[in-house]
Design a protein around this motif. Structure first.
Motif, PDB file in Angstrom:
ATOM      1  N   THR A   1      -7.355   4.918  -6.844  1.00  0.00           N
ATOM      2  CA  THR A   1      -6.099   4.375  -7.348  1.00  0.00           C
ATOM      3  C   THR A   1      -5.550   3.428  -6.292  1.00  0.00           C
ATOM      4  O   THR A   1      -6.111   3.304  -5.220  1.00  0.00           O
ATOM      5  CB  THR A   1      -5.086   5.497  -7.646  1.00  0.00           C
ATOM      6  N   ARG A   2      -4.448   2.773  -6.597  1.00  0.00           N
ATOM      7  CA  ARG A   2      -3.803   1.901  -5.608  1.00  0.00           C
ATOM      8  C   ARG A   2      -2.663   2.651  -4.937  1.00  0.00           C
ATOM      9  O   ARG A   2      -2.195   3.683  -5.425  1.00  0.00           O
ATOM     10  CB  ARG A   2      -3.303   0.613  -6.269  1.00  0.00           C
ATOM     11  N   GLY A   3      -2.186   2.097  -3.832  1.00  0.00           N
ATOM     12  CA  GLY A   3      -1.092   2.749  -3.145  1.00  0.00           C
ATOM     13  C   GLY A   3      -0.950   2.260  -1.719  1.00  0.00           C
ATOM     14  O   GLY A   3      -1.462   1.206  -1.360  1.00  0.00           O
ATOM     15  N   PHE A   4      -0.241   3.056  -0.900  1.00  0.00           N
ATOM     16  CA  PHE A   4      -0.023   2.678   0.492  1.00  0.00           C
ATOM     17  C   PHE A   4       0.094   3.942   1.335  1.00  0.00           C
ATOM     18  O   PHE A   4       0.319   5.056   0.825  1.00  0.00           O
ATOM     19  CB  PHE A   4       1.236   1.825   0.641  1.00  0.00           C
ATOM     20  N   ALA A   5      -0.042   3.762   2.632  1.00  0.00           N
ATOM     21  CA  ALA A   5       0.128   4.864   3.571  1.00  0.00           C
ATOM     22  C   ALA A   5       0.378   4.289   4.956  1.00  0.00           C
ATOM     23  O   ALA A   5       0.018   3.150   5.250  1.00  0.00           O
ATOM     24  CB  ALA A   5      -1.099   5.773   3.590  1.00  0.00           C
ATOM     25  N   TYR A   6       1.028   5.101   5.788  1.00  0.00           N
ATOM     26  CA  TYR A   6       1.153   4.746   7.196  1.00  0.00           C
ATOM     27  C   TYR A   6       1.144   6.014   8.022  1.00  0.00           C
ATOM     28  O   TYR A   6       1.341   7.137   7.502  1.00  0.00           O
ATOM     29  CB  TYR A   6       2.401   3.908   7.469  1.00  0.00           C
ATOM     30  N   VAL A   7       0.917   5.845   9.326  1.00  0.00           N
ATOM     31  CA  VAL A   7       0.861   6.991  10.213  1.00  0.00           C
ATOM     32  C   VAL A   7       1.172   6.552  11.637  1.00  0.00           C
ATOM     33  O   VAL A   7       0.826   5.442  12.053  1.00  0.00           O
ATOM     34  CB  VAL A   7      -0.530   7.667  10.147  1.00  0.00           C
ATOM     35  N   TRP A   8       1.872   7.422  12.363  1.00  0.00           N
ATOM     36  CA  TRP A   8       1.992   7.291  13.809  1.00  0.00           C
ATOM     37  C   TRP A   8       1.061   8.325  14.410  1.00  0.00           C
ATOM     38  O   TRP A   8       1.261   9.532  14.252  1.00  0.00           O
ATOM     39  CB  TRP A   8       3.431   7.522  14.268  1.00  0.00           C
ATOM     40  N   ALA A   9       0.006   7.887  15.072  1.00  0.00           N
ATOM     41  CA  ALA A   9      -0.975   8.784  15.677  1.00  0.00           C
ATOM     42  C   ALA A   9      -0.410   9.258  17.019  1.00  0.00           C
ATOM     43  O   ALA A   9      -0.469   8.541  18.016  1.00  0.00           O
ATOM     44  CB  ALA A   9      -2.305   8.078  15.863  1.00  0.00           C
ATOM     45  N   ASN A  10       0.159  10.461  17.029  1.00  0.00           N
ATOM     46  CA  ASN A  10       0.981  10.912  18.143  1.00  0.00           C
ATOM     47  C   ASN A  10       0.320  11.966  19.030  1.00  0.00           C
ATOM     48  O   ASN A  10       0.984  12.595  19.844  1.00  0.00           O
ATOM     49  CB  ASN A  10       2.313  11.456  17.628  1.00  0.00           C
TER      50      ASN A  10
ATOM     51  N   TYR B   1       7.683  12.799   9.938  1.00  0.00           N
ATOM     52  CA  TYR B   1       8.713  11.761   9.944  1.00  0.00           C
ATOM     53  C   TYR B   1       8.097  10.366   9.987  1.00  0.00           C
ATOM     54  O   TYR B   1       8.705   9.400   9.526  1.00  0.00           O
ATOM     55  CB  TYR B   1       9.632  11.934  11.154  1.00  0.00           C
ATOM     56  N   TYR B   2       6.909  10.274  10.569  1.00  0.00           N
ATOM     57  CA  TYR B   2       6.295   8.978  10.806  1.00  0.00           C
ATOM     58  C   TYR B   2       4.934   8.866  10.128  1.00  0.00           C
ATOM     59  O   TYR B   2       4.067   8.112  10.570  1.00  0.00           O
ATOM     60  CB  TYR B   2       6.179   8.716  12.303  1.00  0.00           C
ATOM     61  N   SER B   3       4.761   9.607   9.060  1.00  0.00           N
ATOM     62  CA  SER B   3       3.529   9.559   8.279  1.00  0.00           C
ATOM     63  C   SER B   3       3.907   9.656   6.812  1.00  0.00           C
ATOM     64  O   SER B   3       4.716  10.495   6.424  1.00  0.00           O
ATOM     65  CB  SER B   3       2.609  10.720   8.676  1.00  0.00           C
ATOM     66  N   ARG B   4       3.307   8.806   5.995  1.00  0.00           N
ATOM     67  CA  ARG B   4       3.627   8.802   4.564  1.00  0.00           C
ATOM     68  C   ARG B   4       2.403   8.372   3.782  1.00  0.00           C
ATOM     69  O   ARG B   4       1.623   7.536   4.237  1.00  0.00           O
ATOM     70  CB  ARG B   4       4.796   7.854   4.280  1.00  0.00           C
ATOM     71  N   ASN B   5       2.251   8.929   2.603  1.00  0.00           N
ATOM     72  CA  ASN B   5       1.167   8.596   1.700  1.00  0.00           C
ATOM     73  C   ASN B   5       1.778   8.501   0.309  1.00  0.00           C
ATOM     74  O   ASN B   5       2.431   9.443  -0.154  1.00  0.00           O
ATOM     75  CB  ASN B   5       0.083   9.680   1.759  1.00  0.00           C
ATOM     76  N   SER B   6       1.610   7.367  -0.354  1.00  0.00           N
ATOM     77  CA  SER B   6       2.274   7.137  -1.642  1.00  0.00           C
ATOM     78  C   SER B   6       1.823   8.105  -2.719  1.00  0.00           C
ATOM     79  O   SER B   6       2.502   8.260  -3.744  1.00  0.00           O
ATOM     80  CB  SER B   6       2.031   5.700  -2.114  1.00  0.00           C
ATOM     81  N   THR B   7       0.710   8.796  -2.524  1.00  0.00           N
ATOM     82  CA  THR B   7       0.248   9.783  -3.503  1.00  0.00           C
ATOM     83  C   THR B   7       0.891  11.148  -3.287  1.00  0.00           C
ATOM     84  O   THR B   7       0.706  12.058  -4.106  1.00  0.00           O
ATOM     85  CB  THR B   7      -1.277   9.962  -3.433  1.00  0.00           C
ATOM     86  N   GLY B   8       1.616  11.306  -2.188  1.00  0.00           N
ATOM     87  CA  GLY B   8       2.193  12.592  -1.855  1.00  0.00           C
ATOM     88  C   GLY B   8       1.284  13.462  -1.010  1.00  0.00           C
ATOM     89  O   GLY B   8       1.687  14.551  -0.581  1.00  0.00           O
TER      90      GLY B   8
ATOM     91  N   GLY C   1      14.725   6.974  12.236  1.00  0.00           N
ATOM     92  CA  GLY C   1      14.209   8.286  12.561  1.00  0.00           C
ATOM     93  C   GLY C   1      12.940   8.599  11.793  1.00  0.00           C
ATOM     94  O   GLY C   1      12.400   9.704  11.887  1.00  0.00           O
ATOM     95  N   TYR C   2      12.453   7.620  11.034  1.00  0.00           N
ATOM     96  CA  TYR C   2      11.266   7.750  10.188  1.00  0.00           C
ATOM     97  C   TYR C   2      10.472   6.452  10.277  1.00  0.00           C
ATOM     98  O   TYR C   2      10.785   5.555  11.026  1.00  0.00           O
ATOM     99  CB  TYR C   2      11.672   7.988   8.719  1.00  0.00           C
ATOM    100  N   GLY C   3       9.435   6.361   9.443  1.00  0.00           N
ATOM    101  CA  GLY C   3       8.829   5.085   9.152  1.00  0.00           C
ATOM    102  C   GLY C   3       7.698   4.631  10.045  1.00  0.00           C
ATOM    103  O   GLY C   3       7.106   5.398  10.807  1.00  0.00           O
TER     104      GLY C   3
ATOM    105  N   SER D   1       7.797  -5.676  12.216  1.00  0.00           N
ATOM    106  CA  SER D   1       8.023  -5.185  10.850  1.00  0.00           C
ATOM    107  C   SER D   1       8.300  -3.689  10.863  1.00  0.00           C
ATOM    108  O   SER D   1       7.638  -2.930  11.565  1.00  0.00           O
ATOM    109  CB  SER D   1       6.786  -5.470   9.991  1.00  0.00           C
ATOM    110  N   PHE D   2       9.301  -3.262  10.075  1.00  0.00           N
ATOM    111  CA  PHE D   2       9.580  -1.841   9.872  1.00  0.00           C
ATOM    112  C   PHE D   2       9.537  -1.533   8.396  1.00  0.00           C
ATOM    113  O   PHE D   2      10.024  -2.303   7.559  1.00  0.00           O
ATOM    114  CB  PHE D   2      10.977  -1.477  10.402  1.00  0.00           C
ATOM    115  N   VAL D   3       8.932  -0.386   8.042  1.00  0.00           N
ATOM    116  CA  VAL D   3       8.963   0.127   6.668  1.00  0.00           C
ATOM    117  C   VAL D   3       9.178   1.635   6.712  1.00  0.00           C
ATOM    118  O   VAL D   3       8.823   2.303   7.682  1.00  0.00           O
ATOM    119  CB  VAL D   3       7.669  -0.187   5.870  1.00  0.00           C
ATOM    120  N   ARG D   4       9.749   2.153   5.654  1.00  0.00           N
ATOM    121  CA  ARG D   4       9.937   3.602   5.531  1.00  0.00           C
ATOM    122  C   ARG D   4       9.122   4.072   4.324  1.00  0.00           C
ATOM    123  O   ARG D   4       9.349   3.582   3.232  1.00  0.00           O
ATOM    124  CB  ARG D   4      11.423   3.927   5.321  1.00  0.00           C
TER     125      ARG D   4
END
Length: 363
Positions: free
Chosen positions: A42-51, A66-73, A314-316, A360-363
């Motif tokens: 499927t299509r979507g987006f994701a980001y991660v802070w490798a900490n 707080y710093y990781s997101r996946n559009s699929t949940g 505090g996210y993103g 660039s910043f995104v949440r």
């Protein structure tokens, strides 16, 4: 987001590819460059802070939510596979296509690049390499973002520049996008010098991010961008870590009036006054989805604070690329609601230096 440390495709001939695919499938493994990846989910987006830069080898960890997101949940994870070598796993995003950006994080002189990305079942695996200014693989923090979109309208486009020694070509149609529904092209004008043409979305405005691609010691950056007729022209330079021009694959995204992942909240800015104490960047090259005005403050040689009022810092995810024709580079130092986004810029040898950049910043 702070830490207690001081740091935060190739094309294969068809015959050879068939042989490699057979061997890989026999071994139960499949990890190739983007243009040879498996079927999409499927299509979507994701980001991660490798900490956790020094995590145990080959042991997945879950980065900060707080710093990781996946559009699929789904929940992203990161695996350290060697010194300075990482795999970011993005479940349920096992896609053909899309684009990646990576930025090193922390107060070191390290930089990171995308080695390659490919689906593994319904998961997308993104392979990242990080190095010191001298070119040695090194463990470090980094941020990574991915998007695969088909939504037309607006001004948004990306490419995977997959033929670094070719004079003029249409890059992989699987790994490029143009919100006007047309194809982007690339022209090489000399060693490490490229112009990306994105038809029908030209404007004297917007934002650009560039990331070097491949398991190579290289960096790429944006030189400038401008409209030519209705097309958007973006000039790119790629360098060895020592600062010499070199032919290199890269990823590039252009956006105007929306976030780097076509999501909100989002903000971006072109920092175009590198020695000014504090200023509001050009309105055409800044964006804040909350309607506020971004500001940039120089805190020392090569150290900048980017204020993005209304953004949930505090996210993103934050991505940074240096701007200009020289070999200087930039990275994200950290970001928090109280300090804003801290950016650090350096010479090719790794010493602090004032320079233009895009953030660039995104949440």
């Amino acid at each position: 987001m702070t830490t207690t440390t001081t740091g935060r495709a190739a094309r294969w001939p068809a015959r050879m590819l068939r042989v490699l695919m057979t061997l890989a499938l026999t071994a139960g493994v499949f990890a190739l460059a983007p243009s040879t990846a498996l079927a999409a989910a499927t299509r979507g987006f994701a980001y991660v802070w490798a900490n956790q830069p020094s995590a145990s080898l080959n042991t997945p960890y879950t980065p900060s939510g707080y710093y990781s997101r996946n559009s699929t949940g789904a929940v992203n994870s990161v695996v350290r596979t060697g010194v300075g070598q990482y795999t970011v796993r993005m479940p349920r995003l096992g896609l053909l296509g899309g684009t990646m950006h990576v930025t090193a994080y922390g107060a070191t002189n390290h930089s990171c690049s995308v080695a390659y990305w490919s689906p593994v079942g319904d998961r997308l695996d993104v392979h990242v390499r990080c190095r010191t200014a001298a070119g040695y693989l090194a463990d470090t923090y980094f941020t990574a973002s991915y998007v695969n979109t088909a939504y037309l309208g607006g001004r948004f486009g990306y490419v995977w520049a997959d033929q670094p020694s070719t004079g003029s070509y249409t890059p992989s149609t699987t790994y490029q996008f143009n919100s006007a529904g047309v194809r982007n092209t690339i022209t090489r004008s000399g060693v490490g010098r490229y112009t990306v043409r994105l038809p029908s979305i030209g404007s004297a405005a917007g934002h650009v991010q560039v990331t070097a691609y491949g398991d190579v010691a290289a960096r790429c950056k944006v030189v400038n961008w401008y409209p030519s007729g209705t097309a958007q022209m973006v000039n790119v330079r790629c360098f060895t870590l020592g600062g010499a021009l070199r032919d290199t694959r890269f990823t590039l995204t252009y956006t105007r009036g929306t976030g780097l992942l076509r999501t909100t909240p989002a903000a971006y800015a072109w920092a175009n006054q590198p020695t000014t104490a504090s200023y509001v960047p050009s309105a055409a090259y800044r964006y804040n989805s909350a309607g506020h005005t971004n500001r940039i403050t120089r805190q020392g040689v090569g150290v900048y604070r980017v204020s993005t009022p209304g953004m949930p810092l505090g996210y993103g995810d934050v991505q940074v690329t240096a701007y200009g024709s020289d070999s200087r580079y930039c990275k994200v130092d950290h970001w928090t609601p109280s300090t804003g986004i801290q950016v650090r810029c350096l010479t090719a040898s790794g010493t602090a230096a004032d320079t233009y950049f895009d953030v660039s910043f995104v949440r």
